[in-house]
Structure formats: C-alpha cells, structure tokens
Write a protein that holds these residues in place. Structure first.
Motif, mmCIF file in Angstrom:
data_model
loop_
_atom_site.group_PDB
_atom_site.id
_atom_site.type_symbol
_atom_site.label_atom_id
_atom_site.label_comp_id
_atom_site.label_asym_id
_atom_site.label_seq_id
_atom_site.Cartn_x
_atom_site.Cartn_y
_atom_site.Cartn_z
ATOM 1 N N GLN A 1 0.831 -1.208 0.000
ATOM 2 C CA GLN A 1 0.000 0.000 0.000
ATOM 3 C C GLN A 1 0.866 1.258 0.000
ATOM 4 O OE1 GLN A 1 0.044 -2.582 2.230
ATOM 5 N NE2 GLN A 1 -1.912 -2.682 3.341
ATOM 6 N N ALA A 2 1.963 1.236 0.783
ATOM 7 C CA ALA A 2 2.842 2.404 0.861
ATOM 8 C C ALA A 2 3.590 2.605 -0.459
ATOM 9 C CB ALA A 2 3.830 2.234 2.015
ATOM 10 N N VAL A 3 4.046 1.508 -1.051
ATOM 11 C CA VAL A 3 4.755 1.602 -2.328
ATOM 12 C C VAL A 3 3.825 2.134 -3.416
ATOM 13 C CG1 VAL A 3 5.963 0.280 -4.114
ATOM 14 C CG2 VAL A 3 6.367 -0.242 -1.693
ATOM 15 N N ASN A 4 2.593 1.637 -3.457
ATOM 16 C CA ASN A 4 1.635 2.116 -4.456
ATOM 17 C C ASN A 4 1.346 3.602 -4.285
ATOM 18 O OD1 ASN A 4 1.325 -0.304 -5.817
ATOM 19 N ND2 ASN A 4 -0.379 -0.988 -4.526
ATOM 20 N N GLU A 5 1.237 4.045 -3.032
ATOM 21 C CA GLU A 5 0.979 5.467 -2.787
ATOM 22 C C GLU A 5 2.118 6.325 -3.329
ATOM 23 O OE1 GLU A 5 -1.219 8.720 -1.748
ATOM 24 O OE2 GLU A 5 -1.864 6.621 -1.584
ATOM 25 N N TYR A 6 3.341 5.877 -3.124
ATOM 26 C CA TYR A 6 4.479 6.637 -3.642
ATOM 27 C C TYR A 6 4.473 6.654 -5.169
ATOM 28 C CZ TYR A 6 9.173 8.299 -4.563
ATOM 29 O OH TYR A 6 10.228 9.035 -5.031
ATOM 30 N N LEU A 7 4.191 5.510 -5.783
ATOM 31 C CA LEU A 7 4.157 5.449 -7.239
ATOM 32 C C LEU A 7 3.062 6.351 -7.812
ATOM 33 C CD1 LEU A 7 4.684 1.610 -7.799
ATOM 34 C CD2 LEU A 7 6.320 3.435 -8.294
ATOM 35 N N ASN A 8 1.941 6.462 -7.087
ATOM 36 C CA ASN A 8 0.807 7.256 -7.577
ATOM 37 C C ASN A 8 0.976 8.751 -7.332
ATOM 38 O OD1 ASN A 8 -0.571 4.989 -8.499
ATOM 39 N ND2 ASN A 8 -1.637 4.681 -6.554
ATOM 40 N N THR A 9 1.659 9.120 -6.227
ATOM 41 C CA THR A 9 1.679 10.533 -5.827
ATOM 42 C C THR A 9 3.068 11.141 -5.729
ATOM 43 O OG1 THR A 9 1.790 10.085 -3.443
ATOM 44 C CG2 THR A 9 -0.412 10.101 -4.456
#
Length: 298
Positions: free
Chosen positions: A54-62
């Motif tokens: 979840q944290a990795v996806n948030e970084y990739l998205n934002t």
C-alpha cells in the motif's frame, strides 16, 4: 504479510538493472565509485517508504512522502487493532511501539520493564512474544551466549532484541508523536542529513534484509576487561563450519572495536568479518567494509 525485499522494491520502481549490478560488484569485491551516491539514495528511499504494497503504491501514484506516511500510519493502526484481538490489555501494542526507543538506547537487550513499567509473569510474556513473532510484524534477534555454529543450541531466549519487520513502518513509528512525519524529515533522511543518531534505523534494515534472505538473527555482547564498556556484535551468521560477525554503523568506520575484539576472542571460529555501513565497498585489512545495500548478498 512480509514486506517487499529490496529487489522487489526496485522492480516496483521499474528498475531491473540495479540489483544484478550490485551483485556483480559484490562478487568481484569492487567499489561502486561514481554510481554509489545514487545507489545509496535509492536505498534510503526504500528505507523510508518500506516494502508494504500500500505504501509503495501510494508513492508510485503521488510521489508524496507525506501521503506515504499517512498510509503507513493506517497500517500501524491496523496492527494495533490486531494486537488488541490477541492481547486486550494493550501490552502487545506497547511492546511494538517501544521498539524504536529501545533500539535507540543501544542497550544489550529489549527491556520489557522500561516499556511496560513493571515486570511481567514469564509464561504470560513468553506467550505474548510468540504471538508478536507469529504476527510477522517484528523480527527477533536472540543472544548467543557461546557464539559458534549451531547457535540455537547456545542461545539465551530470555535475552533478545526486537526489530520492526518493515523499516518504512519503523521510521513512521519513530516519529509517531507527530501528527504526520513531515516531508522535511523525510527529505533530510533521504539526503542523509538528519542530525539525530539514526544508527538504529540502519540496524533495523539490516535485520530486515537478513531475515528476508532466510537468516535467523543472533547477536553477542560481552563486558570489556579494561573498562565499564560493553562490546557488541550486532549480528552473527552461520556459514558452513564458521561464523560471519557483522557490526552495523551509520557513519564513521575508522574504528570497529567490537568487531576486532570479537574476532580476537573467537578467531578460530571465524571465516569472514564485516562492517556494514553507509559508504562504498572497501577492504580494511581482514575486515570487509560492506555498503548496507549489499547486505542481501551475504
């Protein structure tokens, strides 16, 4: 759930070249030289974000570390909810929350009394610690009272250190008193300019990386014969019929007294010796000065 290891994190970042390159330099015993600075910055990004999907996806998205921090806080809150299901007294949550402060003391063991404020029944505490370990949220390093191959037979299971299973969550937990870990703190950590002694963050990531590659964690500490100082080797790896001792440092490397004294004391039991640190690959006599990002190859 185990966090992504560093190779999986680089894949998520769209990078399949870095890890094979690092492995090649490790195998040849060569410094990265001009490539080291970027490689280390990329690794510190992994330390800050962590490997929770979840944290990795948030970084990739934002590309926003404050939003990543919010996601990590949500994950930790879910941990606390789960801990309350196995321990309604809240002790498990307090033991987990106390990991950064206990590591920062540079003590020889996790001190339950300093976290809970009192001693606890041993059987109850043993069950609680087993539940924490089974939750996969923490990694334990146990004290090897006679360091040698077959360390589980020479281990004091009542003396241990505890690490957060994901170093990204560890960083957020360390700044839990703030509503959100500000981007300025993340940027200073990312550029290696935060003034606080963050050696314990590097100790946590080494524990995480060694665990990810299938190692059980052991350490050894002993008193100096000439002073009140205690020596400590942070991690001991069993390789064949010999030991590989590791000392972790976040800054200077000109001295590694604990490692040197350990190798004198147990010279016949040791094949390789490592100082794991934040600089480039180097040899210092018999000691290999290993960049922390190469821990995964040990």
């Amino acid at each position: 759930m185990y966090p992504m290891d560093y190779e999986e994190f680089r894949w998520a970042m769209g990078d399949t070249a870095t890890i094979p390159l690092l492995h090649e330099f490790y195998e040849k015993g060569l410094p990265l030289q001009q490539a080291f600075r970027k490689a280390m910055r990329d690794f510190r990004l992994y330390m800050l974000i962590g490997g929770m999907p979840q944290a990795v996806n948030e970084y990739l998205n934002t590309n926003n570390l404050s939003l990543v921090d919010s996601v990590k806080r949500e994950i930790i809150e879910l941990y606390f909810d789960d801990f309350l299901k196995i321990d309604p007294s809240g002790k498990a949550s307090r033991l987990f929350s106390g990991i950064p402060s206990e590591l920062s003391k540079n003590a020889s063991r996790y001190q339950v009394t300093s976290v809970l404020g009192r001693s606890e029944d041993k059987d109850t505490m043993d069950e609680l610690l087993r539940d924490l370990e089974d939750s996969l949220t923490v990694n334990f390093a146990h004290y090897a009272n006679d360091p040698q191959v077959g360390m589980p037979m020479h281990t004091d299971y009542d003396q241990y250190k505890m690490y957060v299973g994901d170093t990204g969550l560890f960083v957020t937990l360390a700044f839990w008193d703030k509503v959100i870990t500000e981007n300025v703190i993340y940027q200073k950590l990312l550029s290696d300019k935060l003034s606080a002694n963050l050696g314990y963050v590097y100790e946590n990531i080494v524990a995480q990386m060694l665990t990810a590659t299938g190692n059980k964690l052991f350490y050894h500490t002993w008193p100096s014969e000439t002073s009140n100082h205690n020596y400590e080797v942070d991690f001991l790896l069993s390789r064949g019929a010999k030991l590989w001792p590791l000392e972790v440092k976040s800054s200077g490397y000109k001295t590694h007294k604990s490692l040197d004294e350990f190798c004198k004391k147990f010279s016949e039991r040791i094949s390789n010796r490592y100082l794991v640190y934040t600089k480039d690959y180097k040899k210092d006599s018999e000691t290999t000065l290993l960049p922390v990002l190469m821990t995964m190859f040990l």
